[in-house]
Write a protein that holds these residues in place. Structure first.
Motif, PDB file in Angstrom:
ATOM      1  N   GLY A 290       0.794  -1.227   0.000  1.00 49.50           N
ATOM      2  CA  GLY A 290       0.000   0.000   0.000  1.00 49.50           C
ATOM      3  C   GLY A 290       0.822   1.271   0.000  1.00 49.50           C
ATOM      4  N   GLN A 291       2.083   1.161   0.286  1.00 50.81           N
ATOM      5  CA  GLN A 291       2.942   2.344   0.327  1.00 50.81           C
ATOM      6  C   GLN A 291       3.352   2.673  -1.110  1.00 50.81           C
ATOM      7  N   ASN A 292       3.305   3.969  -1.490  1.00 55.58           N
ATOM      8  CA  ASN A 292       3.672   4.257  -2.877  1.00 55.58           C
ATOM      9  C   ASN A 292       4.836   5.223  -3.017  1.00 55.58           C
ATOM     10  N   ALA A 293       5.579   5.383  -1.926  1.00 55.54           N
ATOM     11  CA  ALA A 293       6.768   6.234  -2.002  1.00 55.54           C
ATOM     12  C   ALA A 293       7.902   5.585  -1.216  1.00 55.54           C
ATOM     13  N   LEU A 294       9.120   5.954  -1.619  1.00 56.81           N
ATOM     14  CA  LEU A 294      10.306   5.490  -0.913  1.00 56.81           C
ATOM     15  C   LEU A 294      10.645   6.571   0.102  1.00 56.81           C
TER      16      LEU A 294
ATOM     17  N   GLY B 172      14.595  -0.090  -3.572  1.00 58.48           N
ATOM     18  CA  GLY B 172      13.274  -0.274  -2.959  1.00 58.48           C
ATOM     19  C   GLY B 172      12.980  -1.764  -2.833  1.00 58.48           C
ATOM     20  N   VAL B 173      12.607  -2.199  -1.625  1.00 58.15           N
ATOM     21  CA  VAL B 173      12.358  -3.625  -1.373  1.00 58.15           C
ATOM     22  C   VAL B 173      10.897  -3.794  -0.957  1.00 58.15           C
TER      23      VAL B 173
ATOM     24  N   GLU C 158      10.193  -8.389  -3.385  1.00 57.65           N
ATOM     25  CA  GLU C 158      10.487  -8.006  -4.764  1.00 57.65           C
ATOM     26  C   GLU C 158      11.374  -6.771  -4.759  1.00 57.65           C
ATOM     27  N   LEU C 159      12.356  -6.761  -5.635  1.00 54.31           N
ATOM     28  CA  LEU C 159      13.201  -5.575  -5.756  1.00 54.31           C
ATOM     29  C   LEU C 159      12.527  -4.619  -6.744  1.00 54.31           C
ATOM     30  N   LEU C 160      12.093  -3.466  -6.222  1.00 55.36           N
ATOM     31  CA  LEU C 160      11.292  -2.547  -7.033  1.00 55.36           C
ATOM     32  C   LEU C 160      12.143  -1.742  -8.001  1.00 55.36           C
ATOM     33  N   GLY C 161      13.406  -1.544  -7.667  1.00 52.30           N
ATOM     34  CA  GLY C 161      14.259  -0.744  -8.544  1.00 52.30           C
ATOM     35  C   GLY C 161      15.259   0.048  -7.741  1.00 52.30           C
ATOM     36  N   PHE C 162      15.901   0.956  -8.424  1.00 54.86           N
ATOM     37  CA  PHE C 162      17.054   1.657  -7.864  1.00 54.86           C
ATOM     38  C   PHE C 162      16.920   3.157  -8.100  1.00 54.86           C
ATOM     39  N   LEU C 163      17.343   3.911  -7.100  1.00 54.32           N
ATOM     40  CA  LEU C 163      17.364   5.361  -7.228  1.00 54.32           C
ATOM     41  C   LEU C 163      18.784   5.832  -6.921  1.00 54.32           C
TER      42      LEU C 163
ATOM     43  N   LEU D 172      11.494   5.299  -9.506  1.00 52.46           N
ATOM     44  CA  LEU D 172      12.593   4.338  -9.394  1.00 52.46           C
ATOM     45  C   LEU D 172      13.036   3.871 -10.777  1.00 52.46           C
ATOM     46  N   LYS D 173      14.339   3.697 -10.916  1.00 56.50           N
ATOM     47  CA  LYS D 173      14.869   3.164 -12.164  1.00 56.50           C
ATOM     48  C   LYS D 173      15.079   1.653 -12.014  1.00 56.50           C
ATOM     49  N   SER D 174      15.441   1.020 -13.108  1.00 54.80           N
ATOM     50  CA  SER D 174      15.527  -0.444 -13.080  1.00 54.80           C
ATOM     51  C   SER D 174      16.812  -0.915 -12.414  1.00 54.80           C
ATOM     52  N   LEU D 175      16.887  -2.226 -12.193  1.00 55.32           N
ATOM     53  CA  LEU D 175      18.093  -2.812 -11.606  1.00 55.32           C
ATOM     54  C   LEU D 175      19.274  -2.696 -12.578  1.00 55.32           C
TER      55      LEU D 175
END
Lengths: 221, 298
Positions: B96-100, B115-116, B126-131, B146-149
């Motif tokens: 439910g959270q939509n921000a890092l 983001g995990v 799940e690894l959501l991506g990288f900032l 977030l950008k990709s892995l």
């Protein structure tokens, strides 16, 4: 899917190990692998650890995978072998070609004989309630006590020049100890201080001071 | 949200991850703090697993989240990448959270943020991506940014040759950076050791051309800035730089900020400038079509 899989394996193999291109191709291969039908699943307590080890093994050994064989069988072969023994060396693994390495029923029965604790987000509270009460000397609690007591007066002395009331102890309690933690912007409004002033005081003076204090609490041997 | 449709990598949570998480969380003063520590620990373990798959060196030996004092005070989930001298922050994202949410204490020396995503069942994440680390201080970053892995891999790759100048002040140097006197003997008498100043030099090799020496001198100023003086010398017995040799200072995006060129009898080239902490700059040395670049972070 099968074609995509073979294309990706070839792509991974085309690049030298540790190159960013290879790692990116491995990203894609891992994501595709996770979507493949037929990847073995089990409730065995070792399953998740074994799955983790299998992904690592696949990344290391993809160069020796025989493209004429089934990738899923190759993957499951190692995974099932790993479930049975998590700690032996990879060198002991001899992939048997298309034969399933372990009997699935055998694995399942083994899994059922070992208690498998289920972890869940909503279960953390209850788990911690007991676990925390059981610990006589809780280092984390001692750290919080230190902040609340400020025995050396370091935290209260670290204040905004113009506002002695706005000191590190107060800020640490609001930002770090308070539940839910307060945002710096919210505290700035409450204390009628500029957001930027508070932010830079917190970052430049309070965080370094708290780092010094953190170091007092040595890891237990 | 973007990440629902795109492909994500799932990482199983190992038994040992739960053992650490439980142990660290049980030390905490309150249930809420314990839960934060529990999830931070799991997030770090998950990212460790992923880096392990790709054979990217990492350790928790120097992690603040592995230290009882630090994890009790701060909201940290840091994982060390020893080759880069930088940390990855592994940030739990709840259903439910939509921000890092990036805590202010998790900004220093970070390469970036992963983001995990957690679910109710704590069996896998799940690894959501990288900032990538950025200078703007937003406390909450929408997950859609977030950008990709793959971006994480590129950032790590680029980072592998960024020389960390801040570590020089602590006496930590990469092997190729030698004391200046050993490289340019004529400088032996001229350098006066001063507090807050560090100098080191490196031999720069080209194909079929005489080697050069890049000397970097950094000085801490009272305002928290760092003054940088770069010099390029010819190596060995050669007195002059090759005519036409060009030295350029590049900013983080690769834009040229300063440049100097060697004339017929140039002994050395010097560039002076000042930096803020965390600034990234590059030095490009070129002659005709050949060029080499060194990257630094302050």
């Amino acid at each position: 899917m099968e074609e995509e899989l073979r294309r990706l394996i070839a792509e991974v193999r085309a690049y030298p190990s540790s190159s960013p291109q290879r790692r990116k191709a491995l990203n894609k291969l891992l994501m595709l692998t996770q979507k493949l039908r037929g990847i073995y699943r089990s409730t065995h307590p070792n399953y998740l650890d074994a799955l983790d080890r299998t992904f690592e093994w696949v990344c290391k050994n993809i160069d020796v995978f025989n493209l004429e064989r089934s990738y899923v069988v190759w993957f499951n072969g190692y995974l099932k072998w790993r479930i049975r023994d998590l700690y032996i060396s990879d060198n002991e693994y001899i992939p048997s070609l298309d034969q399933p390495v372990a009997n699935e029923d055998e694995l399942r029965t083994l899994g059922e004989t070992i208690a498998h604790p289920k972890f869940s987000l909503s279960g953390i509270d209850l788990l911690l309630k007991t676990e925390q009460e059981e610990q006589r000397q809780r280092q984390g609690k001692a750290v919080w006590e230190y902040i609340k007591q400020d025995p050396a007066g370091k935290l209260t002395q670290c204040h905004l020049q113009k506002d002695p009331q706005c000191h590190c102890q107060l800020l640490a309690q609001e930002i770090l100890l308070h539940d839910p933690p307060k945002k710096i912007a919210q505290i700035a409004r409450e204390l009628n201080i500029k957001n930027q002033t508070l932010y830079s005081h917190w970052n430049r003076h309070c965080i370094p001071l708290l780092r010094e204090i953190a170091l007092i609490f040595e890891p237990k041997p | 949200m973007k990440h629902i449709n795109s492909q994500l990598l799932t990482v199983p949570l190992k038994q040992q991850a739960h053992i650490y998480a439980q142990q660290f969380a049980a030390e905490q003063a309150t249930i809420e703090k314990g839960k934060q520590v529990y999830l931070n620990t799991l997030a770090v373990c998950a990212v460790r697993s992923y880096l392990q798959w790709l054979a990217i060196e990492n350790t928790v030996a120097q992690s603040e989240c592995w230290h009882p004092g630090f994890r009790a005070i701060f909201n940290v989930a840091d994982l060390d990448l020893p080759q880069l001298g930088k940390k990855l922050e592994c940030i739990p994202v709840l259903p439910g959270q939509n921000a890092l949410v990036i805590p202010p204490e998790a900004i220093e020396n970070r390469l970036g943020y992963v983001g995990v995503q957690f679910r109710e069942e704590l069996e896998e994440v799940e690894l959501l991506g990288f900032l990538p680390a950025q200078k703007t201080r937003h406390e909450a970053i929408p997950l859609t940014q977030l950008k990709s892995l793959d971006d994480l891999i590129d950032t790590i790759e680029r980072g592998e040759w960024v020389e960390n100048l801040r570590q020089w002040f602590e006496g930590v140097f990469q092997l190729e950076w030698q004391p200046v006197e050993s490289l340019v003997p004529s400088l032996r008498l001229k350098t006066i050791p001063r507090q807050n100043t560090v100098s080191r030099g490196k031999i720069m090799h080209w194909e079929n051309k005489p080697e050069l020496i890049l000397v970097v001198r950094i000085t801490k100023t009272t305002l928290g800035k760092v003054e940088v003086c770069l010099r390029i010398y010819p190596y060995g017995d050669i007195a002059h730089l090759l005519p036409g040799l060009q030295v350029e200072l590049l900013d983080e995006l690769g834009t040229v900020c300063m440049e100097q060129q060697a004339g017929k009898k140039t002994n050395w080239i010097q560039l002076d400038f000042s930096c803020q902490p965390d600034d990234i700059f590059g030095v490009r040395i070129s002659l005709g079509e050949m060029s080499m670049t060194e990257q630094f972070i302050v």
